[in-house]
Design a protein around this motif. Structure first.
Motif, mmCIF file in Angstrom:
data_model
loop_
_atom_site.group_PDB
_atom_site.id
_atom_site.type_symbol
_atom_site.label_atom_id
_atom_site.label_comp_id
_atom_site.label_asym_id
_atom_site.label_seq_id
_atom_site.Cartn_x
_atom_site.Cartn_y
_atom_site.Cartn_z
ATOM 1 N N ARG A 142 0.840 -1.213 0.000
ATOM 2 C CA ARG A 142 0.000 0.000 0.000
ATOM 3 C C ARG A 142 0.867 1.254 0.000
ATOM 4 N NH1 ARG A 142 -4.566 -0.221 4.481
ATOM 5 N NH2 ARG A 142 -5.143 1.742 3.500
ATOM 6 N N VAL A 143 1.941 1.227 0.788
ATOM 7 C CA VAL A 143 2.828 2.392 0.856
ATOM 8 C C VAL A 143 3.482 2.624 -0.507
ATOM 9 C CG1 VAL A 143 4.998 3.235 1.856
ATOM 10 C CG2 VAL A 143 3.231 2.285 3.334
ATOM 11 N N GLN A 144 3.906 1.560 -1.177
ATOM 12 C CA GLN A 144 4.521 1.721 -2.494
ATOM 13 C C GLN A 144 3.524 2.288 -3.511
ATOM 14 O OE1 GLN A 144 6.134 -2.080 -3.545
ATOM 15 N NE2 GLN A 144 7.972 -1.836 -2.268
ATOM 16 N N VAL A 145 2.282 1.802 -3.430
ATOM 17 C CA VAL A 145 1.256 2.315 -4.344
ATOM 18 C C VAL A 145 1.001 3.797 -4.070
ATOM 19 C CG1 VAL A 145 -1.197 2.151 -4.921
ATOM 20 C CG2 VAL A 145 0.179 0.074 -4.738
ATOM 21 N N GLN A 146 0.955 4.160 -2.798
ATOM 22 C CA GLN A 146 0.722 5.562 -2.452
ATOM 23 C C GLN A 146 1.915 6.429 -2.864
ATOM 24 O OE1 GLN A 146 -0.327 5.586 1.697
ATOM 25 N NE2 GLN A 146 -2.428 4.890 1.305
ATOM 26 N N GLU A 147 3.135 5.899 -2.722
ATOM 27 C CA GLU A 147 4.307 6.656 -3.177
ATOM 28 C C GLU A 147 4.227 6.919 -4.670
ATOM 29 O OE1 GLU A 147 7.961 4.704 -2.169
ATOM 30 O OE2 GLU A 147 7.665 4.980 -0.019
ATOM 31 N N GLN A 148 3.845 5.891 -5.428
ATOM 32 C CA GLN A 148 3.734 6.068 -6.875
ATOM 33 C C GLN A 148 2.640 7.079 -7.214
ATOM 34 O OE1 GLN A 148 3.102 2.105 -8.332
ATOM 35 N NE2 GLN A 148 5.251 1.489 -8.049
ATOM 36 N N ALA A 149 1.523 7.030 -6.478
ATOM 37 C CA ALA A 149 0.444 7.994 -6.725
ATOM 38 C C ALA A 149 0.910 9.411 -6.407
ATOM 39 C CB ALA A 149 -0.783 7.627 -5.899
ATOM 40 N N LEU A 150 1.654 9.562 -5.304
ATOM 41 C CA LEU A 150 2.157 10.894 -4.946
ATOM 42 C C LEU A 150 3.158 11.400 -5.987
ATOM 43 C CD1 LEU A 150 2.584 10.647 -1.077
ATOM 44 C CD2 LEU A 150 0.971 12.063 -2.340
ATOM 45 N N LYS A 151 4.006 10.515 -6.486
ATOM 46 C CA LYS A 151 4.950 10.938 -7.524
ATOM 47 C C LYS A 151 4.211 11.381 -8.779
ATOM 48 C CE LYS A 151 8.880 8.109 -6.079
ATOM 49 N NZ LYS A 151 9.743 6.958 -6.412
ATOM 50 N N ALA A 152 3.162 10.628 -9.148
ATOM 51 C CA ALA A 152 2.378 11.004 -10.326
ATOM 52 C C ALA A 152 1.697 12.356 -10.107
ATOM 53 C CB ALA A 152 1.344 9.926 -10.637
ATOM 54 N N LEU A 153 1.138 12.570 -8.908
ATOM 55 C CA LEU A 153 0.506 13.866 -8.604
ATOM 56 C C LEU A 153 1.537 14.987 -8.620
ATOM 57 C CD1 LEU A 153 -2.019 12.960 -5.765
ATOM 58 C CD2 LEU A 153 -2.556 13.743 -8.062
ATOM 59 N N GLY A 154 2.729 14.712 -8.103
ATOM 60 C CA GLY A 154 3.783 15.726 -8.110
ATOM 61 C C GLY A 154 4.162 16.113 -9.526
ATOM 62 N N GLU A 155 4.237 15.132 -10.412
ATOM 63 C CA GLU A 155 4.556 15.437 -11.799
ATOM 64 C C GLU A 155 3.454 16.265 -12.447
ATOM 65 O OE1 GLU A 155 5.269 11.715 -13.734
ATOM 66 O OE2 GLU A 155 7.067 11.279 -12.540
ATOM 67 N N ARG A 156 2.197 15.916 -12.149
ATOM 68 C CA ARG A 156 1.080 16.684 -12.723
ATOM 69 C C ARG A 156 1.080 18.116 -12.203
ATOM 70 N NH1 ARG A 156 -4.320 13.302 -12.033
ATOM 71 N NH2 ARG A 156 -5.146 15.162 -13.036
ATOM 72 N N VAL A 157 1.357 18.279 -10.909
ATOM 73 C CA VAL A 157 1.409 19.636 -10.346
ATOM 74 C C VAL A 157 2.552 20.416 -10.980
ATOM 75 C CG1 VAL A 157 1.910 20.926 -8.220
ATOM 76 C CG2 VAL A 157 0.278 19.055 -8.174
ATOM 77 N N GLY A 158 3.682 19.755 -11.194
ATOM 78 C CA GLY A 158 4.806 20.434 -11.843
ATOM 79 C C GLY A 158 4.448 20.891 -13.248
ATOM 80 N N LYS A 159 3.757 20.049 -13.993
ATOM 81 C CA LYS A 159 3.333 20.437 -15.334
ATOM 82 C C LYS A 159 2.353 21.605 -15.295
ATOM 83 C CE LYS A 159 3.965 15.862 -17.390
ATOM 84 N NZ LYS A 159 3.287 14.684 -17.955
ATOM 85 N N LEU A 160 1.426 21.549 -14.349
ATOM 86 C CA LEU A 160 0.465 22.661 -14.217
ATOM 87 C C LEU A 160 1.166 23.954 -13.848
ATOM 88 C CD1 LEU A 160 -2.549 20.937 -12.424
ATOM 89 C CD2 LEU A 160 -2.479 21.816 -14.750
ATOM 90 N N GLU A 161 2.150 23.883 -12.964
ATOM 91 C CA GLU A 161 2.888 25.093 -12.586
ATOM 92 C C GLU A 161 3.607 25.668 -13.804
ATOM 93 O OE1 GLU A 161 5.451 23.911 -9.400
ATOM 94 O OE2 GLU A 161 3.945 24.345 -7.867
ATOM 95 N N GLU A 162 4.215 24.799 -14.607
ATOM 96 C CA GLU A 162 4.890 25.292 -15.804
ATOM 97 C C GLU A 162 3.910 25.993 -16.730
ATOM 98 O OE1 GLU A 162 6.878 22.031 -17.651
ATOM 99 O OE2 GLU A 162 8.232 21.711 -15.959
ATOM 100 N N GLU A 163 2.725 25.403 -16.906
ATOM 101 C CA GLU A 163 1.721 26.024 -17.771
ATOM 102 C C GLU A 163 1.248 27.351 -17.219
ATOM 103 O OE1 GLU A 163 -1.503 23.402 -18.600
ATOM 104 O OE2 GLU A 163 -0.210 21.777 -19.279
ATOM 105 N N VAL A 164 1.068 27.404 -15.905
ATOM 106 C CA VAL A 164 0.585 28.654 -15.286
ATOM 107 C C VAL A 164 1.625 29.747 -15.438
ATOM 108 C CG1 VAL A 164 0.077 29.722 -13.043
ATOM 109 C CG2 VAL A 164 -1.020 27.577 -13.683
ATOM 110 N N PHE A 165 2.891 29.416 -15.201
ATOM 111 C CA PHE A 165 3.922 30.444 -15.287
ATOM 112 C C PHE A 165 4.207 30.854 -16.726
ATOM 113 C CE2 PHE A 165 5.279 28.767 -11.019
ATOM 114 C CZ PHE A 165 4.874 29.897 -10.323
ATOM 115 N N LYS A 166 3.927 29.993 -17.679
ATOM 116 C CA LYS A 166 4.148 30.344 -19.084
ATOM 117 C C LYS A 166 3.012 31.193 -19.637
ATOM 118 C CE LYS A 166 6.974 26.373 -20.386
ATOM 119 N NZ LYS A 166 7.037 25.135 -21.168
#
Length: 147
Positions: free
Chosen positions: A41-65
């Protein structure tokens, strides 16, 4: 018979120890299974958090651009000004009332001065009254020679 009895007790004790060991082993296996499930469960949650972090990073790039208007305070609407005529009317009314009050006081003072002029006081009383007005203690019935 004692020999058989001690062997039976020894066999029962060995069976109890074996049964307790098996129960402990079974509980250990169950706990290991729970730990494994929690680790998954912890590994699955880590992977989900990493995926969310990547999505947030992409959104931040779009917002700042994206071009955005500069931040500014909203315009304050103009407040309606209070009319000035009540204040001007109040000043005029106060001035008129002060004028009439001063006229009334002057009229009373003129009447008192007119009455005072009609009855002239003697010279000694006039001088004593003037001295008392200036702050001298009252003289009483003493004459001028007793100073």
């Amino acid at each position: 018979m004692r020999r058989w009895l001690s062997l039976v007790f020894l066999l029962v004790a060995v069976l109890l120890v074996a049964w307790a060991g098996y129960q402990g082993y079974a509980r250990l296996r169950a706990l290991e299974g729970q730990v494994t499930a929690l680790a998954n469960r912890v590994q699955v949650q880590e992977q989900a958090l990493k995926a969310l972090g990547e999505r947030v990073g992409k959104l931040e790039e779009e917002v700042f651009k994206a071009p955005a208007p500069p931040l500014s305070l909203p315009e304050v609407p103009g407040a309606p000004s209070a009319p000035a005529w009540p204040y001007a009317l109040g000043v005029v009314v106060v001035a008129v009332l002060l004028f009439f009050l001063l006229q009334l006081l002057r009229g009373n003072r003129g009447k008192k001065e007119g009455e005072a002029r009609e009855t002239p006081p003697p010279q000694e009383n006039l001088e004593a009254a003037r001295m008392e007005e200036e702050g001298a203690p009252p003289r009483g019935d003493q004459g001028e020679g007793s100073r």
